[in-house]
Write an enzyme that holds these catalytic residues in place. Structure first.
Site, PDB file in Angstrom:
ATOM      1  N   ASP A  52      -5.011  -4.794  -1.382  1.00  0.00           N
ATOM      2  CA  ASP A  52      -5.260  -5.817  -2.404  1.00  0.00           C
ATOM      3  C   ASP A  52      -6.546  -6.579  -2.082  1.00  0.00           C
ATOM      4  O   ASP A  52      -6.975  -7.452  -2.843  1.00  0.00           O
ATOM      5  CB  ASP A  52      -4.057  -6.752  -2.580  1.00  0.00           C
ATOM      6  CG  ASP A  52      -3.656  -7.468  -1.301  1.00  0.00           C
ATOM      7  OD1 ASP A  52      -4.277  -7.212  -0.247  1.00  0.00           O
ATOM      8  OD2 ASP A  52      -2.724  -8.291  -1.352  1.00  0.00           O
ATOM      9  N   SER A  53      -7.207  -6.186  -0.968  1.00  0.00           N
ATOM     10  CA  SER A  53      -8.565  -6.679  -0.703  1.00  0.00           C
ATOM     11  C   SER A  53      -9.516  -6.194  -1.798  1.00  0.00           C
ATOM     12  O   SER A  53     -10.654  -6.661  -1.878  1.00  0.00           O
ATOM     13  CB  SER A  53      -9.050  -6.217   0.674  1.00  0.00           C
ATOM     14  OG  SER A  53      -8.830  -4.830   0.835  1.00  0.00           O
ATOM     15  N   ASP A  91      -1.014  -1.477  -1.538  1.00  0.00           N
ATOM     16  CA  ASP A  91      -0.524  -2.852  -1.392  1.00  0.00           C
ATOM     17  C   ASP A  91       0.199  -3.290  -2.651  1.00  0.00           C
ATOM     18  O   ASP A  91      -0.337  -3.148  -3.762  1.00  0.00           O
ATOM     19  CB  ASP A  91      -1.712  -3.812  -1.188  1.00  0.00           C
ATOM     20  CG  ASP A  91      -1.936  -4.134   0.268  1.00  0.00           C
ATOM     21  OD1 ASP A  91      -0.989  -4.027   1.070  1.00  0.00           O
ATOM     22  OD2 ASP A  91      -3.082  -4.498   0.600  1.00  0.00           O
ATOM     23  N   LYS A 121       2.852  -1.033   0.716  1.00  0.00           N
ATOM     24  CA  LYS A 121       2.808  -2.009   1.811  1.00  0.00           C
ATOM     25  C   LYS A 121       3.083  -3.386   1.215  1.00  0.00           C
ATOM     26  O   LYS A 121       2.631  -3.688   0.114  1.00  0.00           O
ATOM     27  CB  LYS A 121       1.441  -1.982   2.498  1.00  0.00           C
ATOM     28  CG  LYS A 121       1.212  -3.114   3.506  1.00  0.00           C
ATOM     29  CD  LYS A 121       0.051  -2.843   4.428  1.00  0.00           C
ATOM     30  CE  LYS A 121      -1.295  -3.325   3.966  1.00  0.00           C
ATOM     31  NZ  LYS A 121      -1.394  -4.761   3.647  1.00  0.00           N
ATOM     32  N   GLU A 123       3.667  -7.779   2.426  1.00  0.00           N
ATOM     33  CA  GLU A 123       3.433  -8.771   3.470  1.00  0.00           C
ATOM     34  C   GLU A 123       4.681  -9.616   3.705  1.00  0.00           C
ATOM     35  O   GLU A 123       5.267 -10.130   2.747  1.00  0.00           O
ATOM     36  CB  GLU A 123       2.263  -9.694   3.060  1.00  0.00           C
ATOM     37  CG  GLU A 123       0.941  -8.959   2.906  1.00  0.00           C
ATOM     38  CD  GLU A 123      -0.217  -9.886   2.541  1.00  0.00           C
ATOM     39  OE1 GLU A 123      -0.028 -11.122   2.471  1.00  0.00           O
ATOM     40  OE2 GLU A 123      -1.329  -9.359   2.325  1.00  0.00           O
ATOM     41  N   GLU A 190      -2.168  -8.100  11.578  1.00  0.00           N
ATOM     42  CA  GLU A 190      -3.520  -8.598  11.299  1.00  0.00           C
ATOM     43  C   GLU A 190      -3.802  -9.867  12.094  1.00  0.00           C
ATOM     44  O   GLU A 190      -3.029 -10.834  12.059  1.00  0.00           O
ATOM     45  CB  GLU A 190      -3.672  -8.863   9.788  1.00  0.00           C
ATOM     46  CG  GLU A 190      -5.054  -9.375   9.422  1.00  0.00           C
ATOM     47  CD  GLU A 190      -5.380  -9.296   7.938  1.00  0.00           C
ATOM     48  OE1 GLU A 190      -4.567  -8.752   7.161  1.00  0.00           O
ATOM     49  OE2 GLU A 190      -6.465  -9.785   7.568  1.00  0.00           O
TER      50      GLU A 190
END
Ligand code: KIV
Length: 272
Positions: A52-53, A91, A121, A123, A190
């Site tokens: 999602d970057s 993401d 993925k 978070e 991270e």
């Protein structure tokens, strides 16, 4: 049953697990589009992350929060079309899985069906346990993400190193163990202290992929635009630049502009 197979040996979650067991490090980079993903896949990358970057590097937003599920699916399907060998993880964007496990499952299924990706993925740890469980129960491979979790940037307030204090380090260890027990196939850590990342990697059986988490983990991930030097301003200590594409591209475009202005491009040979 007849199945359509890709003609190269593809990377699977099983192989990633075996790589950890035999001590072979896992290489992972982000990708958001067809052309870049083709290059990374052919160069031998093990895992492509449709991060999602994309919200930052592709769309120019300050955070990862604005990107939508539809936009992630668009990027992911472009990457999947380019990929012959790598395992493609996508993401789940902010807001598509946190509050409600039914919505999380719906979002994950949309990603898998509409993009053709191989896993997702998300978070967080204990707070997203139900969503993780629900998605895993549908047979979707799940990668966890702990430590600095950019979707929670407004809770943290900064992008500095996480889990330096004992309580946060212990929560991270507990969350990592929980994600493994639930059935996640790997976890990204991270920006946490190297010693803590080592402890997680040594105590878990699933692969631990680090970004700013030091060398004692099972693999590394970077944002491709950062490691190729396309972005210039972002300079964290953990980032190694393998090229300076910003300068190379700038010079190429300046040369093109000059050639057009000077009427040096195109020549008769470049015309029909
Ligand atoms: O979105 C992303 O690029 C990521 C990596 C930083 C791991 O999640």
């Amino acid at each position: 049953m007849s199945v359509h197979k890709r003609d190269v040996k593809v990377v699977t979650t099983h192989q990633l697990h075996n790589m950890k067991e035999r001590g072979e490090k896992i290489s992972m980079l982000t990708a958001y589009d067809f052309s870049m993903a083709s290059i990374l896949d052919a160069a031998g990358i093990d895992v492509l992350l449709v991060g999602d970057s994309a919200s930052n590097v592709m769309a120019g937003h300050e955070t990862t929060l604005p990107i939508t599920l539809d936009q992630m699916i668009y990027h992911a399907s472009s990457v999947v079309r380019a990929t012959k060998r790598a395992f493609v993880v996508v993401d789940m964007p902010f807001g598509s899985y946190q509050g409600n496990s039914s919505e999380a499952l719906r979002s994950a299924i949309r990603i898998m069906k509409e993009s053709g990706a191989h896993g997702i993925k998300l978070e967080g740890g204990a707070e997203i346990k139900e969503s993780v469980t629900r998605i895993l129960s549908a047979g979707v491979p799940v990668m966890g993400h702990l430590g600095l979790t950019p979707q929670s940037i407004y809770k943290f307030g900064t992008y500095t190193v996480r889990a330096k204090e004992e309580a946060e380090a212990q929560k991270l260890l507990d969350d990592a163990k929980l994600l493994q027990d639930l059935g996640c196939f790997a976890i990204v850590l991270e920006k946490i202290p190297s010693t803590l990342a080592k402890k997680v990697a040594e105590s878990l059986e699933i692969p631990i992929i680090g970004i700013g988490a030091g060398p004692h983990v099972d693999g590394q991930v970077l944002v491709v635009h950062d490691m190729l030097g396309i972005t210039k301003e972002f300079k964290p200590r953990f980032l190694r630049r393998y090229a300076d594409l910003h300068s190379i591209m700038t010079e190429a475009v300046q040369n093109y502009v000059q050639d057009v202005k000077n009427k040096d491009f195109p020549t008769e040979k470049e015309a029909y």
